[in-house]
Scaffold this active site. Structure first.
Site, PDB file in Angstrom:
ATOM      1  N   ASP A  39       0.863  -1.181   0.000  1.00 19.74           N
ATOM      2  CA  ASP A  39       0.000   0.000   0.000  1.00 19.74           C
ATOM      3  C   ASP A  39       0.898   1.230   0.000  1.00 19.74           C
ATOM      4  OD1 ASP A  39       1.106   0.246   2.509  1.00 19.74           O
ATOM      5  OD2 ASP A  39      -0.787   0.276   3.600  1.00 19.74           O
TER       6      ASP A  39
ATOM      7  N   ASP B 139       1.458   4.743   2.355  1.00 15.23           N
ATOM      8  CA  ASP B 139       1.069   5.330   3.637  1.00 15.23           C
ATOM      9  C   ASP B 139       1.465   6.804   3.714  1.00 15.23           C
ATOM     10  OD1 ASP B 139       0.524   2.622   5.166  1.00 15.23           O
ATOM     11  OD2 ASP B 139       2.500   2.391   4.240  1.00 15.23           O
TER      12      ASP B 139
ATOM     13  N   ASP C 219      -3.227   4.284   2.896  1.00 18.03           N
ATOM     14  CA  ASP C 219      -3.551   4.583   4.297  1.00 18.03           C
ATOM     15  C   ASP C 219      -3.197   6.028   4.598  1.00 18.03           C
ATOM     16  OD1 ASP C 219      -4.329   1.979   4.834  1.00 18.03           O
ATOM     17  OD2 ASP C 219      -2.382   1.394   5.664  1.00 18.03           O
TER      18      ASP C 219
END
Ligand code: CTP
Ligand code: MN
Ligand code: MN
Length: 341
Positions: free
Chosen positions: A175, A177, A265
């Site tokens: 992902d 962040d 995120d």
């Protein structure tokens, strides 16, 4: 090293935390070595390698494989749990529940009318192919540009910083962040909501799970280690157009699609907590664990994503940069790319 990670994960699925941690440590230690282990003797002076770990290493050195590891890899339960937990929104508990019902594949799960998938799991299945494929640096950069544009339309005073694996210099991640905040204390609370709205309006939001802040200064310091911090945060899936990525998307989508889904995120601490959040979210998980342990055992201090507390002086230590935190701990600054193990 890969063998130790398999063992660690297996003990995690079986709730044997001590052993899981032991193998994680061992994998970290071996990863940090500039040389490859060729004999057991060479590992004599290394920390964190226990009897069990050494026995596995000996086997691998001798036979080129470990029977325990092979048994786990061929174990149906382990394989199934691994498959199920690879879906966004599916944790070990849900995976175990599905396994106990006799389900073994995604189609088994999806064909069960009695199984209710929550919103996160629905998105997890829907975008499974995309989000289980690694995100490249160029893709992470493109995501950064999108967030940056959204943030600065909302407020020019916002602070946006990359964190997580990409800040540690990794080439690929699961992902991307980010930390977002603003110098105006208290204003950071609405920032995430506004970013989510902006992304939605642009048609870039495929999924969002927003968690409002439960941060309460008066409840610090926390003696329990908590997996999650209390800041406002959101777990997103964004639609990333290939045209926004330098050099194009990681790999052609096969189906002629010009976009891919990416997990993102965002966490939004008050500005005076920024340094602690940055240190906590930069990771790696093992580095964080060891740093906290060091603070506790060697310095009688409690460190988490919110604060650093000196138990001897009974006071909180302030920090505006990560370096301040390392200073308080009496450590030399450790660069993000040196925090991988
Ligand atoms: N983290 C945290 N609190 C959360 C979520 C994550 O403190 N609620 C921290 C984790 O400890 C980790 C870092 O944020 O060190 C980044 O988490 P994650 O994205 O899961 O891992 P990465 O190190 O970025 O690795 P990857 O490339 O796989 O994303
Ligand atoms: Mn990450
Ligand atoms: Mn993350």
């Amino acid at each position: 090293m890969d063998a130790f990670e398999v063992l660690a994960e297996n003990y995690e699925f079986n709730d044997i935390e001590g052993r899981c941690l032991a193998f994680r440590r061992a994998a970290s230690v071996l990863k940090s070595l500039p040389w490859a282990v060729r004999s057991i003797g060479a590992t004599q002076d290394l920390p964190c390698l226990g009897e069990h770990t050494k026995a596995v290493m000996k086997e691998i050195l001798q036979y080129g494989r470990s029977f325990e590891v092979e048994k786990i890899l061929s174990d149906e339960r382990c394989q199934t749990l691994k498959l199920f937990t690879s879906v966004f929104g599916v944790g070990p508990k849900t995976a175990e529940k599905w396994y106990r019902r006799g389900l073994r594949s995604f189609s088994d799960v999806l064909a069960q009318p009695a199984i209710h998938l929550n919103r996160m799991q629905q998105s997890g299945f829907l975008h499974y192919g995309d989000i289980s494929r690694a995100v490249s640096k160029a893709e992470a950069q493109a995501v950064g540009n999108i967030i940056d544009e959204a943030v600065h339309v909302i407020t020019p005073n916002a602070i946006l910083a990359l964190t997580g694996g990409f800040r540690r210099g990794k080439d690929f991640g699961h992902d991307v962040d980010f930390i977002v905040t603003t110098m105006e204390l208290g204003k950071e609370e609405n920032l995430l909501i506004s970013i989510i709205q902006s992304l939605k309006k642009q048609g870039l939001l495929l999924f969002s799970d927003y968690q409002a802040s439960t941060f309460d200064l008066s409840k610090l310091p926390s003696h329990r280690f908590e997996a999650m911090d209390h800041f406002a945060k959101c777990f997103l899936i964004l639609r990333l157009e290939g045209s926004r990525v330098e050099g194009g998307l990681q790999r052609a989508q096969g189906d002629g699609r010009e976009w891919r889904a990416v997990r993102v995120d965002l966490v939004s601490p008050p500005a005076d907590r920024f340094a602690f959040t940055m240190l906590g979210w930069t990771g790696s998980r093992m580095f964080e664990r060891d740093l906290r342990r060091f603070a506790r055992l060697e310095r009688q201090m409690l460190l988490d994503n919110h604060a650093l507390y000196d138990k001897t002086k009974k006071e909180f230590l302030t920090a505006t940069t990560e370096k301040d935190i390392f200073d308080h701990l009496g450590l030399e600054y450790i660069e993000p790319w040196q925090r991988n193990a």
